[in-house]
Structures are given as structure tokens and as C-alpha cells.
Design an enzyme around this catalytic site. Sequence first.
Site, PDB file in Angstrom:
ATOM      1  N   LYS A  48      -7.101 -57.426 -46.988  1.00 28.36           N
ATOM      2  CA  LYS A  48      -8.050 -56.489 -47.613  1.00 28.36           C
ATOM      3  C   LYS A  48      -8.063 -55.089 -46.997  1.00 28.36           C
ATOM      4  O   LYS A  48      -9.034 -54.351 -47.117  1.00 28.36           O
ATOM      5  CB  LYS A  48      -9.493 -57.032 -47.617  1.00 28.36           C
ATOM      6  CG  LYS A  48      -9.670 -58.437 -48.096  1.00 28.36           C
ATOM      7  CD  LYS A  48      -8.711 -58.868 -49.172  1.00 28.36           C
ATOM      8  CE  LYS A  48      -9.001 -58.347 -50.539  1.00 28.36           C
ATOM      9  NZ  LYS A  48      -7.901 -58.780 -51.472  1.00 28.36           N
ATOM     10  N   GLY A  50      -5.618 -52.819 -47.750  1.00 33.43           N
ATOM     11  CA  GLY A  50      -4.813 -51.908 -48.556  1.00 33.43           C
ATOM     12  C   GLY A  50      -3.409 -52.408 -48.846  1.00 33.43           C
ATOM     13  O   GLY A  50      -2.526 -51.624 -49.239  1.00 33.43           O
ATOM     14  N   THR A  51      -3.188 -53.696 -48.693  1.00 30.44           N
ATOM     15  CA  THR A  51      -1.860 -54.278 -48.898  1.00 30.44           C
ATOM     16  C   THR A  51      -1.310 -53.968 -50.299  1.00 30.44           C
ATOM     17  O   THR A  51      -0.171 -53.519 -50.441  1.00 30.44           O
ATOM     18  CB  THR A  51      -1.934 -55.821 -48.741  1.00 30.44           C
ATOM     19  OG1 THR A  51      -2.853 -56.143 -47.707  1.00 30.44           O
ATOM     20  CG2 THR A  51      -0.579 -56.409 -48.467  1.00 30.44           C
ATOM     21  N   THR A  52      -2.126 -54.209 -51.304  1.00 26.23           N
ATOM     22  CA  THR A  52      -1.682 -54.045 -52.695  1.00 26.23           C
ATOM     23  C   THR A  52      -1.240 -52.598 -52.936  1.00 26.23           C
ATOM     24  O   THR A  52      -0.186 -52.341 -53.525  1.00 26.23           O
ATOM     25  CB  THR A  52      -2.847 -54.402 -53.656  1.00 26.23           C
ATOM     26  OG1 THR A  52      -3.446 -55.615 -53.214  1.00 26.23           O
ATOM     27  CG2 THR A  52      -2.376 -54.523 -55.080  1.00 26.23           C
ATOM     28  N   TRP A  53      -2.036 -51.674 -52.478  1.00 22.84           N
ATOM     29  CA  TRP A  53      -1.758 -50.246 -52.660  1.00 22.84           C
ATOM     30  C   TRP A  53      -0.464 -49.832 -51.945  1.00 22.84           C
ATOM     31  O   TRP A  53       0.413 -49.192 -52.522  1.00 22.84           O
ATOM     32  CB  TRP A  53      -2.951 -49.467 -52.117  1.00 22.84           C
ATOM     33  CG  TRP A  53      -2.939 -47.994 -52.349  1.00 22.84           C
ATOM     34  CD1 TRP A  53      -2.210 -47.305 -53.268  1.00 22.84           C
ATOM     35  CD2 TRP A  53      -3.738 -47.023 -51.655  1.00 22.84           C
ATOM     36  NE1 TRP A  53      -2.493 -45.970 -53.191  1.00 22.84           N
ATOM     37  CE2 TRP A  53      -3.428 -45.775 -52.217  1.00 22.84           C
ATOM     38  CE3 TRP A  53      -4.677 -47.094 -50.631  1.00 22.84           C
ATOM     39  CZ2 TRP A  53      -4.034 -44.599 -51.764  1.00 22.84           C
ATOM     40  CZ3 TRP A  53      -5.278 -45.929 -50.194  1.00 22.84           C
ATOM     41  CH2 TRP A  53      -4.964 -44.695 -50.754  1.00 22.84           C
ATOM     42  N   HIS A 106       0.993 -60.410 -42.821  1.00 22.34           N
ATOM     43  CA  HIS A 106      -0.257 -60.146 -42.103  1.00 22.34           C
ATOM     44  C   HIS A 106      -0.101 -60.546 -40.630  1.00 22.34           C
ATOM     45  O   HIS A 106      -1.079 -60.563 -39.885  1.00 22.34           O
ATOM     46  CB  HIS A 106      -1.397 -60.992 -42.677  1.00 22.34           C
ATOM     47  CG  HIS A 106      -1.826 -60.642 -44.075  1.00 22.34           C
ATOM     48  ND1 HIS A 106      -2.019 -59.352 -44.506  1.00 22.34           N
ATOM     49  CD2 HIS A 106      -2.143 -61.433 -45.136  1.00 22.34           C
ATOM     50  CE1 HIS A 106      -2.423 -59.374 -45.770  1.00 22.34           C
ATOM     51  NE2 HIS A 106      -2.502 -60.623 -46.174  1.00 22.34           N
ATOM     52  N   ARG A 128      -7.560 -50.117 -41.907  1.00 22.05           N
ATOM     53  CA  ARG A 128      -8.700 -49.743 -42.752  1.00 22.05           C
ATOM     54  C   ARG A 128      -9.990 -49.906 -41.957  1.00 22.05           C
ATOM     55  O   ARG A 128     -10.098 -50.814 -41.116  1.00 22.05           O
ATOM     56  CB  ARG A 128      -8.737 -50.641 -43.996  1.00 22.05           C
ATOM     57  CG  ARG A 128      -9.736 -50.160 -45.026  1.00 22.05           C
ATOM     58  CD  ARG A 128      -9.732 -51.007 -46.280  1.00 22.05           C
ATOM     59  NE  ARG A 128     -10.556 -50.364 -47.287  1.00 22.05           N
ATOM     60  CZ  ARG A 128     -11.024 -50.965 -48.371  1.00 22.05           C
ATOM     61  NH1 ARG A 128     -10.707 -52.220 -48.618  1.00 22.05           N
ATOM     62  NH2 ARG A 128     -11.780 -50.309 -49.228  1.00 22.05           N
ATOM     63  N   SER A 136     -14.785 -55.913 -48.261  1.00 22.74           N
ATOM     64  CA  SER A 136     -13.773 -56.248 -49.266  1.00 22.74           C
ATOM     65  C   SER A 136     -13.382 -57.730 -49.147  1.00 22.74           C
ATOM     66  O   SER A 136     -13.267 -58.447 -50.146  1.00 22.74           O
ATOM     67  CB  SER A 136     -12.554 -55.341 -49.059  1.00 22.74           C
ATOM     68  OG  SER A 136     -11.602 -55.570 -50.056  1.00 22.74           O
TER      69      SER A 136
HETATM   70  P1  A3P Z   1     -12.195 -52.933 -52.171  1.00 22.25           P
HETATM   71  O1  A3P Z   1     -12.577 -54.390 -52.228  1.00 22.25           O
HETATM   72  O2  A3P Z   1     -12.956 -52.205 -51.095  1.00 22.25           O
HETATM   73  O3  A3P Z   1     -12.278 -52.256 -53.470  1.00 22.25           O
HETATM   74  P2  A3P Z   1      -5.582 -55.842 -50.148  1.00 22.25           P
HETATM   75  O4  A3P Z   1      -4.654 -55.209 -51.113  1.00 22.25           O
HETATM   76  O5  A3P Z   1      -5.143 -55.721 -48.726  1.00 22.25           O
HETATM   77  O6  A3P Z   1      -5.930 -57.214 -50.566  1.00 22.25           O
HETATM   78  O7  A3P Z   1      -6.907 -54.972 -50.185  1.00 22.25           O
HETATM   79  C1  A3P Z   1      -7.699 -54.894 -51.338  1.00 22.25           C
HETATM   80  C2  A3P Z   1      -8.525 -53.638 -51.276  1.00 22.25           C
HETATM   81  O8  A3P Z   1      -7.695 -52.507 -51.608  1.00 22.25           O
HETATM   82  C3  A3P Z   1      -9.643 -53.657 -52.301  1.00 22.25           C
HETATM   83  O9  A3P Z   1     -10.669 -52.863 -51.727  1.00 22.25           O
HETATM   84  C4  A3P Z   1      -8.978 -52.994 -53.489  1.00 22.25           C
HETATM   85  O10 A3P Z   1      -9.872 -52.496 -54.441  1.00 22.25           O
HETATM   86  C5  A3P Z   1      -8.194 -51.883 -52.795  1.00 22.25           C
HETATM   87  N1  A3P Z   1      -7.076 -51.384 -53.595  1.00 22.25           N
HETATM   88  C6  A3P Z   1      -6.214 -52.110 -54.363  1.00 22.25           C
HETATM   89  N2  A3P Z   1      -5.339 -51.296 -54.957  1.00 22.25           N
HETATM   90  C7  A3P Z   1      -5.635 -50.040 -54.579  1.00 22.25           C
HETATM   91  C8  A3P Z   1      -5.083 -48.757 -54.885  1.00 22.25           C
HETATM   92  N3  A3P Z   1      -4.068 -48.630 -55.697  1.00 22.25           N
HETATM   93  N4  A3P Z   1      -5.638 -47.680 -54.301  1.00 22.25           N
HETATM   94  C9  A3P Z   1      -6.694 -47.809 -53.447  1.00 22.25           C
HETATM   95  N5  A3P Z   1      -7.269 -48.987 -53.133  1.00 22.25           N
HETATM   96  C10 A3P Z   1      -6.738 -50.091 -53.683  1.00 22.25           C
END
Ligand code: A3P
Length: 295
Positions: A48, A50-53, A106, A128, A136
Site C-alpha cells: 500500500k 504505491g506499488t500499483t502506480w 515487498h 510512503r 490504505s
Molecule cells: P489509497 O488507499 O491511499 O488511496 P499499492 O499499489 O502499494 O497497493 O498501494 C495502493 C495505494 O496507492 C492506494 O492508496 C491507491 O489508491 C494508490 N494508487 C494506486 N494507483 C495510483 C496512481 N496511479 N497514482 C497515485 N496513487 C495510486
Amino acid sequence: PKAKGWATQHVHYHQGFWFNQSPLQGIITLQKSFEARPTDVFLVTLPKSGTTWFKALLFTIMNRNRYDFHDHPLLTANPHECVPFLEMYAMENPNQRPDLSLLSTHMPYTILPKSILASGSRIVYVYRDPKDTFVSLWHFMSKLRPKELPPLVLEDAVEQFCSGKSSYGPFWDHVLGYWKASIEWPDRVMFVKFADMKNDPILHAKRLAEFISYPFSSEEENEGVIHKVIELCSFENLSNLEVNKSGSYKASSASKIESKTFFRQGKTGDWKNILTTEMAEQIDGIIEQKLKDLV
Ligand code: A3P
């Protein structure tokens, strides 16, 4: 030793950190046999943070000469389908590695397979804010929690996070491992903050690209390629794509997660809407004590 986990599983203690059972199996396999290549790029995060981003950003930067922005894999696939999680992959494929140069994990620094450090490959670590990461994670775990179990209590979750027993925790030891490594080997390990990428994505996407040896040329800069990368990977864009609104991501053969679970708000500072002053102070107290050189 075992401790009570947040969702359904218990967390297990292994070499100084707490893990859920299935990634732990993968980690043990990786520690025995993973072979890194010098061209590999490892994205390392705590869950949580910022992995996805960052999967989307690194994938787009590294493949920008391969795919057209209008016909891009990220338009029809969740970022997690484009960039595999090493420990989940290893759990299901113990005798092979993905034939890709961008991989994510991770895993804490001190337990990384030896070949990652020996190979000359690059590591991008995303930090983060702990309160945002915690909130998150709490939302994520609450969503994944089976309906037959009682809901997660926020106070208990804060307590557990502060005791270090969160998935891949203690949070501070995970962060410190990569922080120290980034100081010792700055051309191998990059420490990048979620909040900095949010505040100045152009500058930080450029730095990211330079660090992994995929720098933007001045021609690309003039053509606005960096803007296109940032736009494609933005929360607004990705979270509104059909694939991420209604699709699902198969984390392993036994678990499937709705893609939209990875996109909640994508902001900094949301903890203020969830945590009481006492809870925030409790997290701040432990973080200031453990990460005093960093925060
Ligand atoms: P929030 O729950 O605070 O919104 P991970 O990808 O490590 O699982 O983390 C998920 C967090 O990154 C979530 O935070 C999600 O909304 C946020 N997130 C996912 N995609 C994103 C993007 N493209 N830009 C910014 N934040 C993003």
C-alpha cells in the site's frame, strides 16, 4: 512464532520480519535459488505504499519505444498483470524466474536473495508516509476480509502496526534497510517518496528514468513524452479504465482481487480523515523514535 494477522491469515516471523504464509513460501524459494540479471530492475515497496502506480510508471518508461501510448498494455491490463510479484511468482513456479527485466517485491533488504545484490541490478524503493500507508492498508484489508469474520477494529490495527506485526513489517525496519542501502550504494538503490512523485511527477519520473538507465532524450522531452507517461499512469486515468473498474487480478491460483481495490483515493494526507489525534500520535511516536534520521 506466529502472531494474529489483520485479515484471515496469521503472520509468521522470519529473519526479523512478519509475513503472510503464501509469500513466505515464495521468499524461501527465492532465497535458495533466484538468479538476478544485471539488467533487472526491482521495484520494492511495502504493501500500500504505491506499488500499483510505480509498476505502471516503470513499465511505461522501460517500454516506451515498444508500445504506442494509444494502444498500450496498461489500457487493457491491470499494472499487476504487467509486472509480476516475485514472491507470488516463485510460490507457483519454484524452478524458474520470469523472463522480464522489471520485477516487483515487498521483500525487506536484509533478506533479498544474494544474487540481487551481487548482479549489479537496480532497486527502486518507494517510501510512503506511514500514516497514509497504514490507512490504505486498513481499507484494503477490511475489503478483503471474509464477511463471516467480524470487521477489523481500527484501534487494534493501529496497535498491531505500532508493534511491528504488519505484513512485511516492522514498517520502520523495512524502510531503514533500503534507506541505508540507498546511501551506501546510490547508483544501485534509489529511495523515492510517494509524496514527492505526487508533488512533482515530471522531475521524479525523469530521475526514475535516469536511475534505471532509460533516460529521456531532449527530443523526447520536447515531444512531451514525460507528460504522456505521467498522464497514462495517473490515478485519474488508470482508475477510470474499464479494466481497473470492473476487472480482477489473479494474485495467485488461489486468490483473485478486484482491480478496483488497488485504486482508492491516490492522495497524500487522507489519514487525517480516519485517524483520531491519539492514533496519529501513537504512530508518530514510534516512527519518530525508529526513523529519526529520515522523517
Ligand atoms: P489509497 O488507499 O491511499 O488511496 P499499492 O499499489 O502499494 O497497493 O498501494 C495502493 C495505494 O496507492 C492506494 O492508496 C491507491 O489508491 C494508490 N494508487 C494506486 N494507483 C495510483 C496512481 N496511479 N497514482 C497515485 N496513487 C495510486
